[in-house]
Scaffold this active site. Structure first.
Site, short mmCIF file in Angstrom:
data_model
loop_
_atom_site.label_atom_id
_atom_site.label_comp_id
_atom_site.label_asym_id
_atom_site.label_seq_id
_atom_site.Cartn_x
_atom_site.Cartn_y
_atom_site.Cartn_z
N LYS A 110 0.72 -1.38 -0.03
CA LYS A 110 -0.04 -0.12 -0.08
C LYS A 110 0.90 1.12 0.14
CE LYS A 110 -4.27 -2.19 1.79
NZ LYS A 110 -3.59 -3.48 1.86
C1 LIG Z 1 -4.34 -4.59 1.44
C2 LIG Z 1 -3.75 -5.87 1.24
C3 LIG Z 1 -3.93 -7.04 0.35
C4 LIG Z 1 -5.30 -6.74 -0.45
O1 LIG Z 1 -5.30 -5.90 -1.43
P1 LIG Z 1 -6.45 -5.42 -2.23
O2 LIG Z 1 -6.27 -4.35 -3.10
O3 LIG Z 1 -7.40 -5.19 -1.01
O4 LIG Z 1 -7.13 -6.61 -3.07
C5 LIG Z 1 -3.26 -8.05 0.25
N1 LIG Z 1 -2.19 -8.05 0.93
C6 LIG Z 1 -1.72 -7.21 1.85
C7 LIG Z 1 -0.41 -7.53 2.79
C8 LIG Z 1 -2.26 -6.25 2.00
O5 LIG Z 1 -1.93 -5.21 2.83
#
Ligand SMILES: *Cc1c(COP(=O)(O)O)cnc(C)c1O
Length: 467
Positions: A110
């Site tokens: 993110k």
């Molecule tokens: C947010 C997250 C996901 C999922 O991603 P999406 O965009 O919600 O599909 C998967 N793995 C980790 C470590 C995350 O922080």
């Protein structure tokens, strides 16, 4: 480039306006009026670019209302906290290559989108002379990525709600060790859903929302979706460069359908991704959708707590953007489907099921706790690498789909240090932290406890919000 709503009832907006809106005024999501396209020649030219340069090229296709020099400055600043490669690739054997998306300040993918979002939101606010008070709810990764990306920004304050005592010690330390005047951590007496309901209550009150300049940076945010498109191009260019493989498929550990939606956009723009493989955990609403064509969101009570907690999502907000393309960009069909969701609890796209793979290249699979542990163990034994539980879900499902002669990339969505207990369970190793991480874990924590009460929260924010 203008952005229209998936439900067809909102004014088209330029990028900088759409990105501060969250939901469109008709309750839909902002999507590009026309998908930008990238020719094979352009793609080849992009091979020589650094990550920030590539980000500038890709984002310039979406953010046509921002000067290119400004965009270049923003992408440089956004990716300065990362190692040189920004997104390194590494092979783990068996035809699988990990795409390292977790080299940023909070050790999860993110960061890549949030770091750009911090830059572009500040730019958009400066243009209009306005401020933004970000109100969010987090159960872990999103909150910390947002706070690290937005700390110290002049026109932005962050009010981040988390459920009291429900985050891991690591996640708590990561958020609460921040000591910044514009960052406010609020621990709510309740669970994650209570936090999210408080956010909805405040943001749903137009008077409160306007007077407090409230906004969100959640996974439907346009800046995040577009910034994520960049690393699909980057990874494809690196994988084809190193291997001479013509065929590249990419597996994405998924929850809210945010990350993989960006891969879908990259493919629609002309990036020759063979297949996008969606990996779900036990909360496999999306796997069910891609196997049956039926989208049936589950309630919070039906959502399991798993050892890949960032994928414990049973209502994938960004799926609406995929559906919009699936139904030929017909907003009336999107509205009808969402009405079905309300009245009967599911929406039926099974008539289009064959197109999910044939036209859009998407396949899917589910990984369980036992799969996750076995995969962490196997990758550790075979490649000497320790992968996090979410990435392990990806590797598990990638192995179900990989074909001879194909390069299979798996997006590494977090670093194992964030999930030390599961790593210990899988391979019996206690992870050690770097000096920097240990200092973070030992630092004093800054958090305010509040009851699950909208009035108390509003009063707290009103006293501290930027205006
Ligand atoms: C947010 C997250 C996901 C999922 O991603 P999406 O965009 O919600 O599909 C998967 N793995 C980790 C470590 C995350 O922080």
């Amino acid at each position: 480039m203008l952005y229209i709503s998936t439900r067809g009832g909102a004014e088209p907006l330029p990028y900088c306006d759409a990105l501060l809106e969250g939901l469109a005024t008709d309750g839909g999501l902002a999507v590009p009026q026309e998908m930008p396209s990238v020719s094979p020649e352009t793609l080849e030219r992009w091979r020589a670019l650094t990550y920030p340069q590539l980000a500038t090229e890709v984002l310039a296709l979406f953010a046509t209302d921002i000067e290119r020099d400004d965009l270049a400055r923003m992408t440089e600043a956004a990716y300065a906290p990362f190692p040189d490669a920004v997104v390194p690739l590494r092979r783990i054997g068996g035809g699988i290559t990990l795409v390292g998306l977790s080299e940023g300040p909070t050790l999860a993918f993110k960061d890549l989108a949030m770091q750009f979002l911090g830059q572009v939101v500040e730019h958009a606010l400066a243009r209009t002379g306005s401020v933004l008070n970000v109100l969010g709810a987090t159960s872990g990764d999103t909150g910390s990525a947002a706070e690290y990306a937005l700390r110290g920004k002049e026109r932005i304050a962050v009010f981040m709600l988390s459920p009291q005592g429900r985050m891991s010690p690591f996640q708590r330390a990561q958020m609460f060790s921040l000591d910044e005047p514009n960052i406010h951590n609020i621990a709510i007496e309740g669970v994650f859903d209570d936090c999210q309901n408080l956010v909805k209550e405040l943001a749903g009150d137009l008077e409160v929302k306007r007077s407090l300049h409230l906004g969100a940076v959640n996974s439907i945010n346009l800046a995040r979706i577009t910034a994520q498109v960049v690393y699909y191009f980057w990874a494809w260019l690196r994988a084809t460069d190193a291997d001479g493989h013509a065929e590249v498929s990419i597996t994405v550990p998924s929850g809210n359908f945010g990350n993989i939606l960006s891969g879908f956009y990259a493919r629609e723009m002309g990036l020759p991704i063979r297949r996008l493989v969606l990996a779900a955990n036990e909360n496999n609403v999306l796997d069910e959708f891609f196997r049956t064509g039926i989208y049936r969101p589950r309630s919070a009570a039906q959502t399991l707590q798993t050892s890949s907690p960032s994928m414990d999502i049973s209502k994938a907000s960004n799926l609406e953007r995929f559906i919009f393309e699936l139904v030929g960009r017909d907003p009336e069909r999107v509205v009808a489907a969402w009405k079905d969701l309300e009245t009967q609890g599911f929406a039926d796209f099974s008539a289009d099921l064959a197109r999910f793979t044939a036209e859009f290249g998407i396949v899917s699979g589910t990984s369980t706790h036992a799969d996750r542990l076995a995969t962490i163990r196997e990758v550790h034994e075979e490649a000497g690498e320790i992968i996090d539980p979410h990435t392990a879900d990806g590797v598990t499902v990638a192995r179900q789909y990989i074909e001879p002669g194909e390069a299979m990339l798996v997006l590494e969505t977090a670093k194992p240090e964030k999930f030390a207990e599961t790593i210990h369970e899988a391979i019996g190793i206690e992870l050690t932290y770097s000096d920097e991480l240990q200092a973070m874990l030992d630092a004093p924590q800054h958090v305010v406890d509040l009851p699950d009460d909208a009035a108390a929260l509003t009063a707290f924010i009103r006293e501290r919000a930027l205006s």
